[in-house]
Design an enzyme around this catalytic site. Structure first.
Site, PDB file in Angstrom:
ATOM      1  N   HIS A 129       2.948  28.779  40.211  1.00  0.00           N
ATOM      2  CA  HIS A 129       2.201  28.927  41.558  1.00  0.00           C
ATOM      3  C   HIS A 129       1.050  28.150  41.459  1.00  0.00           C
ATOM      4  CE1 HIS A 129      -0.310  30.949  44.893  1.00  0.00           C
ATOM      5  NE2 HIS A 129       0.774  31.217  45.047  1.00  0.00           N
ATOM      6  N   ASP A 206       0.924  34.976  33.889  1.00  0.00           N
ATOM      7  CA  ASP A 206       0.867  35.190  35.370  1.00  0.00           C
ATOM      8  C   ASP A 206       1.771  36.239  36.007  1.00  0.00           C
ATOM      9  OD1 ASP A 206       0.739  35.435  38.204  1.00  0.00           O
ATOM     10  OD2 ASP A 206       0.997  33.125  38.486  1.00  0.00           O
ATOM     11  N   GLN A 209       4.316  38.425  39.898  1.00  0.00           N
ATOM     12  CA  GLN A 209       5.487  38.885  40.407  1.00  0.00           C
ATOM     13  C   GLN A 209       6.054  39.929  39.680  1.00  0.00           C
ATOM     14  OE1 GLN A 209       6.004  38.603  43.500  1.00  0.00           O
ATOM     15  NE2 GLN A 209       4.755  36.792  44.204  1.00  0.00           N
ATOM     16  N   LYS A 232       0.045  42.830  46.155  1.00  0.00           N
ATOM     17  CA  LYS A 232       1.491  42.439  46.053  1.00  0.00           C
ATOM     18  C   LYS A 232       2.169  43.809  45.368  1.00  0.00           C
ATOM     19  CE  LYS A 232       1.000  37.823  44.912  1.00  0.00           C
ATOM     20  NZ  LYS A 232       1.546  37.107  46.221  1.00  0.00           N
ATOM     21  N   CYS A 371       3.314  27.669  47.713  1.00  0.00           N
ATOM     22  CA  CYS A 371       2.247  27.205  46.844  1.00  0.00           C
ATOM     23  C   CYS A 371       2.975  26.850  45.643  1.00  0.00           C
ATOM     24  CB  CYS A 371       1.306  28.644  46.645  1.00  0.00           C
ATOM     25  SG  CYS A 371       0.176  28.970  48.311  1.00  0.00           S
TER      26      CYS A 371
HETATM   27  N1  7TS Z   1       1.107  33.863  40.990  1.00  0.00           N
HETATM   28  C1  7TS Z   1       2.286  33.998  41.667  1.00  0.00           C
HETATM   29  C2  7TS Z   1       3.545  33.803  40.590  1.00  0.00           C
HETATM   30  C3  7TS Z   1       2.368  34.247  42.717  1.00  0.00           C
HETATM   31  O1  7TS Z   1       3.505  34.488  43.576  1.00  0.00           O
HETATM   32  C4  7TS Z   1       1.103  34.280  43.550  1.00  0.00           C
HETATM   33  C5  7TS Z   1       1.368  34.188  45.089  1.00  0.00           C
HETATM   34  C6  7TS Z   1      -0.161  33.994  42.804  1.00  0.00           C
HETATM   35  C7  7TS Z   1      -0.014  33.618  41.543  1.00  0.00           C
HETATM   36  C8  7TS Z   1      -1.353  34.035  43.607  1.00  0.00           C
HETATM   37  O2  7TS Z   1      -1.682  35.302  43.953  1.00  0.00           O
HETATM   38  P1  7TS Z   1      -2.983  35.712  44.761  1.00  0.00           P
HETATM   39  O3  7TS Z   1      -2.848  37.170  45.389  1.00  0.00           O
HETATM   40  O4  7TS Z   1      -4.132  35.185  43.847  1.00  0.00           O
HETATM   41  O5  7TS Z   1      -2.699  34.927  46.186  1.00  0.00           O
HETATM   42  N2  7TS Z   1       2.290  34.174  45.779  1.00  0.00           N
HETATM   43  C9  7TS Z   1       2.522  34.191  46.942  1.00  0.00           C
HETATM   44  C10 7TS Z   1       3.766  33.835  47.612  1.00  0.00           C
HETATM   45  O6  7TS Z   1       4.560  33.748  46.972  1.00  0.00           O
HETATM   46  N3  7TS Z   1       3.501  33.729  49.051  1.00  0.00           N
HETATM   47  O7  7TS Z   1       2.441  34.157  49.427  1.00  0.00           O
HETATM   48  C11 7TS Z   1       1.667  34.209  47.944  1.00  0.00           C
END
Ligand code: 7TS
Length: 415
Positions: A129, A206, A209, A232, A371
């Site tokens: 990501h 990371d 997920q 999430k 992303c």
């Molecule tokens: N890493 C992964 C693997 C992710 O899926 C996401 C967000 C992030 C980092 C960043 O998370 P945040 O909470 O800091 O934004 N993924 C997604 C997605 O797949 N669609 O919207 C956000």
């Protein structure tokens, strides 16, 4: 299509815990298939935050009065709950951030900027990501370090055959996603950590997920840093976590400066607070931390093993139903090797048009590059449609998705 037999999982009872899920969209019951972007919130989380604002709202670590002390106790208690959930040995290892993105930026700017030198290498994967890519590009430009990437095969699995050529004595950091937000691939964490440790590299995972969807213990994984987001995992937005090994965190300089992160401040210099507060400048997300702890308790009451198993079964069902539909390209490995999501393209129809078509049936999916621009470049497509599942997803929603996707080309394809 013969329905697969799913293990007993009282999804109807769980859905009753999520007020948002009972609504209709475009005349259809909402099928929320975008939990990878953000998960829905159970009433227990909403109630915990509501109760905080109604009865305890006061700033933390400051007031010598009853509700401020109670707010501080609830806030620090939330840190312990979340820390225990991931196997942290001390709440000092649990740093509140806004989200995964901020947690990774914290490591990049604090650990990376103070540790990396010209010629050092940072090993990432091509499936990251942007939040586990761009911060490393920034710190590489600041320090003279260079980036290397692990490739993927046609099924979206990491290829580790040439690991020795990209993971060398020069590699100072290995940072990778536990589970891809596009392919669903669950990466071989232990193997990667073991290889990284052999060359003395620091490891960041990371876990945006993975923490929401499967049981996990940071010491069992063997990593040095782990980042995830509250929103999430049925918690609120605005709160995330960086877990780090205490000795690394102790040695790192602060990320942001300001109130709360200091011990003593003079006009020209200051000294830093103890962990974890050294990394928590300013008034924190108090209600959100409390909400996240309520989300953790909720997920634990269902069971992370059960959630993971259920999602893999739903994914197997989805892959089986979608495989028969002409004109669909499905990305990612078999269900047993991935988490609960399916990304796909429909021949002759742009992903955004597919998503709008599905929305007309009340089915909410995400379309775009999610992303992960470089990954889409590698897949050779500008965008994909992604349906993602969580503990409240039903078999019927997946059947509705398959049914609608079976019609989309007849309605929208130009060829
Ligand atoms: N890493 C992964 C693997 C992710 O899926 C996401 C967000 C992030 C980092 C960043 O998370 P945040 O909470 O800091 O934004 N993924 C997604 C997605 O797949 N669609 O919207 C956000």
């Amino acid at each position: 299509m013969e329905a697969l037999h799913l293990a007993p999982f009282d999804v109807a009872a769980l859905r009753a815990d999520f007020p948002l899920l009972s609504q209709e969209v475009n005349g259809h019951p909402l099928a929320y298939l975008d939990s990878t972007a953000t998960a829905q919130k159970p009433a227990a989380v909403l109630a915990a935050m509501d109760q905080y604002y109604r009865t305890l709202n006061a700033n933390v670590h400051r007031g010598i009065y009853q509700i401020s002390e109670a707010a501080t106790a609830a806030y620090e208690g939330a840190r312990r709950t979340v820390g225990r959930f991931i196997g942290a040995r001390s709440p000092k290892e649990v740093i509140w951030t806004r989200n995964t993105t901020e947690a990774i930026n914290l490591v990049a700017q604090s650990w990376g900027r103070s540790q990396l030198q010209p010629g050092d290498r940072i090993l990432l994967t091509v499936m990251e990501h942007h939040s586990n890519l761009v911060p490393w590009q920034m710190v590489a430009a600041q320090t003279g370090a260079q980036l290397d990437f692990l490739p993927i095969d046609g099924a979206g699995r990491l290829v580790l055959d040439d690991l020795a050529s990209v993971l060398t004595e020069r590699t100072r950091l290995v940072a990778f996603t536990h589970m891809s937000n596009v392919l669903g691939t669950i990466n071989p964490v232990r193997e990667l950590v073991a290889a990284a440790k052999q060359v003395g590299a620091t490891v960041l995972i990371d876990a945006a997920q993975s923490v929401p969807h499967l049981p996990l213990d940071v010491y069992d994984l063997g990593c040095d840093f782990l980042a995830f987001s509250g929103h999430k995992m049925c918690g609120p937005t605005g709160i995330g976590v960086l877990w780090g090994r205490r000795e690394l965190l102790e040695a790192m300089p602060p990320f942001l400066g300001g109130g709360d992160m200091i011990r003593r401040v003079g006009l020209y210099e200051s000294s830093w607070n103890d962990l974890p507060w050294k990394f928590e400048a300013g008034t924190p997300a108090i209600a959100e931390a409390i909400g996240l702890a309520a989300a953790v308790e909720y997920l634990q009451s269902v069971g992370l093993d059960a959630i993971h198993q259920r999602e893999q079964q739903l994914t197997e069902l989805a892959l089986a139903q979608l495989a028969d539909i002409p004109g669909l390209t499905l990305f990612g490995p078999p269900a047993a090797e991935r988490g609960g999501l399916v990304s796909l393209c429909v021949a002759g129809v742009h992903a955004h048009d597919v998503a709008a078509f599905l929305d007309s049936f009340g089915i909410a999916v995400r379309a775009g590059h999610h992303c992960a621009h470089p990954l889409h470049d590698l897949l050779g497509v500008p965008a994909t449609v992604r349906a993602s599942f969580y503990l409240y997803t039903t078999e019927e929603e997946i059947e509705r998705l398959a049914h609608a996707l079976a019609q989309v080309r007849a309605v929208l394809a130009l060829d």
